[in-house]
Design a protein around this motif. Structure first.
Motif, PDB file in Angstrom:
ATOM      1  N   ASP A  75       0.816  -1.217   0.000  1.00  0.00           N
ATOM      2  CA  ASP A  75       0.000   0.000   0.000  1.00  0.00           C
ATOM      3  C   ASP A  75       0.849   1.265   0.000  1.00  0.00           C
ATOM      4  O   ASP A  75       0.303   2.372   0.017  1.00  0.00           O
ATOM      5  CB  ASP A  75      -0.943   0.010   1.202  1.00  0.00           C
ATOM      6  CG  ASP A  75      -0.200   0.054   2.533  1.00  0.00           C
ATOM      7  OD1 ASP A  75       1.023  -0.182   2.542  1.00  0.00           O
ATOM      8  OD2 ASP A  75      -0.848   0.323   3.566  1.00  0.00           O
ATOM      9  N   ASP A 169       3.325   0.852  -9.317  1.00  0.00           N
ATOM     10  CA  ASP A 169       1.952   1.122  -9.745  1.00  0.00           C
ATOM     11  C   ASP A 169       0.968   0.581  -8.715  1.00  0.00           C
ATOM     12  O   ASP A 169       1.053  -0.586  -8.302  1.00  0.00           O
ATOM     13  CB  ASP A 169       1.685   0.473 -11.101  1.00  0.00           C
ATOM     14  CG  ASP A 169       2.447   1.159 -12.218  1.00  0.00           C
ATOM     15  OD1 ASP A 169       2.837   2.320 -12.028  1.00  0.00           O
ATOM     16  OD2 ASP A 169       2.670   0.523 -13.268  1.00  0.00           O
ATOM     17  N   GLY A 170       0.041   1.430  -8.307  1.00  0.00           N
ATOM     18  CA  GLY A 170      -0.966   1.022  -7.336  1.00  0.00           C
ATOM     19  C   GLY A 170      -0.641   1.393  -5.915  1.00  0.00           C
ATOM     20  O   GLY A 170      -1.506   1.288  -5.046  1.00  0.00           O
ATOM     21  N   THR A 193      -2.290  -6.323   0.552  1.00  0.00           N
ATOM     22  CA  THR A 193      -2.054  -6.501  -0.883  1.00  0.00           C
ATOM     23  C   THR A 193      -2.132  -5.202  -1.666  1.00  0.00           C
ATOM     24  O   THR A 193      -1.857  -5.193  -2.866  1.00  0.00           O
ATOM     25  CB  THR A 193      -3.082  -7.487  -1.456  1.00  0.00           C
ATOM     26  OG1 THR A 193      -4.408  -6.987  -1.208  1.00  0.00           O
ATOM     27  CG2 THR A 193      -2.927  -8.852  -0.797  1.00  0.00           C
ATOM     28  N   GLY A 194      -2.500  -4.101  -1.017  1.00  0.00           N
ATOM     29  CA  GLY A 194      -2.590  -2.829  -1.712  1.00  0.00           C
ATOM     30  C   GLY A 194      -3.376  -1.817  -0.898  1.00  0.00           C
ATOM     31  O   GLY A 194      -3.890  -2.125   0.181  1.00  0.00           O
ATOM     32  N   SER A 215      -3.022   6.352  -9.722  1.00  0.00           N
ATOM     33  CA  SER A 215      -2.601   4.958  -9.847  1.00  0.00           C
ATOM     34  C   SER A 215      -3.235   4.096  -8.763  1.00  0.00           C
ATOM     35  O   SER A 215      -3.668   2.968  -9.033  1.00  0.00           O
ATOM     36  CB  SER A 215      -1.074   4.873  -9.771  1.00  0.00           C
ATOM     37  OG  SER A 215      -0.642   3.534  -9.785  1.00  0.00           O
ATOM     38  N   ALA A 216      -3.288   4.606  -7.525  1.00  0.00           N
ATOM     39  CA  ALA A 216      -3.883   3.849  -6.433  1.00  0.00           C
ATOM     40  C   ALA A 216      -5.376   3.649  -6.658  1.00  0.00           C
ATOM     41  O   ALA A 216      -5.923   2.575  -6.378  1.00  0.00           O
ATOM     42  CB  ALA A 216      -3.626   4.557  -5.108  1.00  0.00           C
ATOM     43  N   GLN A 218      -6.946   3.487  -9.514  1.00  0.00           N
ATOM     44  CA  GLN A 218      -7.108   2.478 -10.557  1.00  0.00           C
ATOM     45  C   GLN A 218      -6.886   1.076 -10.017  1.00  0.00           C
ATOM     46  O   GLN A 218      -7.576   0.131 -10.411  1.00  0.00           O
ATOM     47  CB  GLN A 218      -6.144   2.767 -11.704  1.00  0.00           C
ATOM     48  CG  GLN A 218      -6.464   4.033 -12.479  1.00  0.00           C
ATOM     49  CD  GLN A 218      -5.429   4.339 -13.537  1.00  0.00           C
ATOM     50  OE1 GLN A 218      -4.386   3.669 -13.607  1.00  0.00           O
ATOM     51  NE2 GLN A 218      -5.689   5.340 -14.368  1.00  0.00           N
ATOM     52  N   ALA A 219      -5.916   0.922  -9.107  1.00  0.00           N
ATOM     53  CA  ALA A 219      -5.647  -0.392  -8.525  1.00  0.00           C
ATOM     54  C   ALA A 219      -6.807  -0.878  -7.675  1.00  0.00           C
ATOM     55  O   ALA A 219      -7.106  -2.075  -7.637  1.00  0.00           O
ATOM     56  CB  ALA A 219      -4.373  -0.339  -7.691  1.00  0.00           C
ATOM     57  N   GLN A 222      -9.948  -1.668 -10.188  1.00  0.00           N
ATOM     58  CA  GLN A 222      -9.819  -2.772 -11.139  1.00  0.00           C
ATOM     59  C   GLN A 222     -10.444  -4.072 -10.639  1.00  0.00           C
ATOM     60  O   GLN A 222     -11.211  -4.701 -11.371  1.00  0.00           O
ATOM     61  CB  GLN A 222      -8.353  -2.987 -11.497  1.00  0.00           C
ATOM     62  CG  GLN A 222      -8.124  -4.009 -12.585  1.00  0.00           C
ATOM     63  CD  GLN A 222      -6.669  -4.095 -13.000  1.00  0.00           C
ATOM     64  OE1 GLN A 222      -5.810  -3.443 -12.427  1.00  0.00           O
ATOM     65  NE2 GLN A 222      -6.394  -4.902 -14.007  1.00  0.00           N
TER      66      GLN A 222
END
Length: 230
Positions: A75, A169-170, A193-194, A215-216, A218-219, A222
């Motif tokens: 994260d 990314d993310g 995981t993010g 970017s975050a 979008q992650a 998705q």
């Protein structure tokens, strides 16, 4: 005869000389003058192994100890907790760490503290790897980059911003809260995981110009879109 042999007692009539060279045969006597060139001559017929560096990239082993790097969680929070164990383990006294406390408005790593100051003096570092073995969170690792030559000595002292890996990314740039419902142990176990939507909203409210927000977002969006498509 060496100097130490001069002090040995003479051999008796029934004693055998233990250090006498083996007798050479006719073939050995014939090739004796060029025997020292054996390795050189055989090397003539081997393929060239010269690496065309720097025109071609360096080829190092997977476990090669190159320049250090400070890692992040999925994260975006930093793995370094400022424990200073790497500095204590360094035999060359090349690492300097100063820890600060995390606060609700400035959370840089899971837990109570983070490494606010992190320096590595590569004029002292011997690349032994003791520091990465001592790190309890795998925050400090060593990559394959060995190109550390500089024209100024002070440029060999790397600061935290030079060692900290860029955001992938993310990832969401810290500071921001930990994932809701997660503890620092959950981070250490790799269960994060993010970033979450709540973390993104927290950063957007305080730093709407942050470049990592898109970017975050979008992650996070998705997996939701993929689930809706099913």
């Amino acid at each position: 005869m060496s100097k130490s042999d001069k002090h040995l007692p003479p051999l008796g009539p029934d004693e055998e000389l233990l250090y006498e060279h083996d007798h050479r045969g006719p073939v050995s006597e014939f090739f004796a003058p060029v025997a020292g060139y054996g390795v050189t001559i055989t090397s003539f017929f081997r393929p060239t192994v010269t690496e065309q560096y720097p025109f071609e990239g360096p080829f190092v082993q997977p476990r090669f100890h190159g320049r250090h790097q400070l890692n992040r969680y999925a994260d975006g929070l930093e793995k370094c907790i400022g424990c200073e164990l790497c500095a204590w383990a360094c035999p060359a006294d090349a690492i300097l760490v100063e820890a600060h406390s995390n606060t609700p408005d400035a959370q840089y790593s899971p837990g109570e503290r983070y490494g606010a100051v992190y320096q590595i003096n590569y004029l002292r570092c011997i690349f032994c790897g003791f520091c990465i073995e001592a790190c309890p969170t795998r925050a400090l690792t060593m990559g394959h980059n060995f190109e550390l030559s500089e024209y100024r000595r002070e440029a060999e002292i790397y600061e935290k911003h030079q060692l900290l890996v860029p955001l992938a990314d993310g990832m969401l740039a810290p500071p921001h809260p930990m994932v809701e419902g997660m503890s620092d142990d959950d981070y250490y176990k790799g269960e994060v995981t993010g970033p979450t939507q709540r973390q993104i909203d927290w950063v957007r409210e305080r730093r709407p110009e942050d470049s990592s927000l898109q970017s975050a977002q979008q992650a996070v969006a998705q997996p939701v879109e993929q689930e809706a498509a099913r």
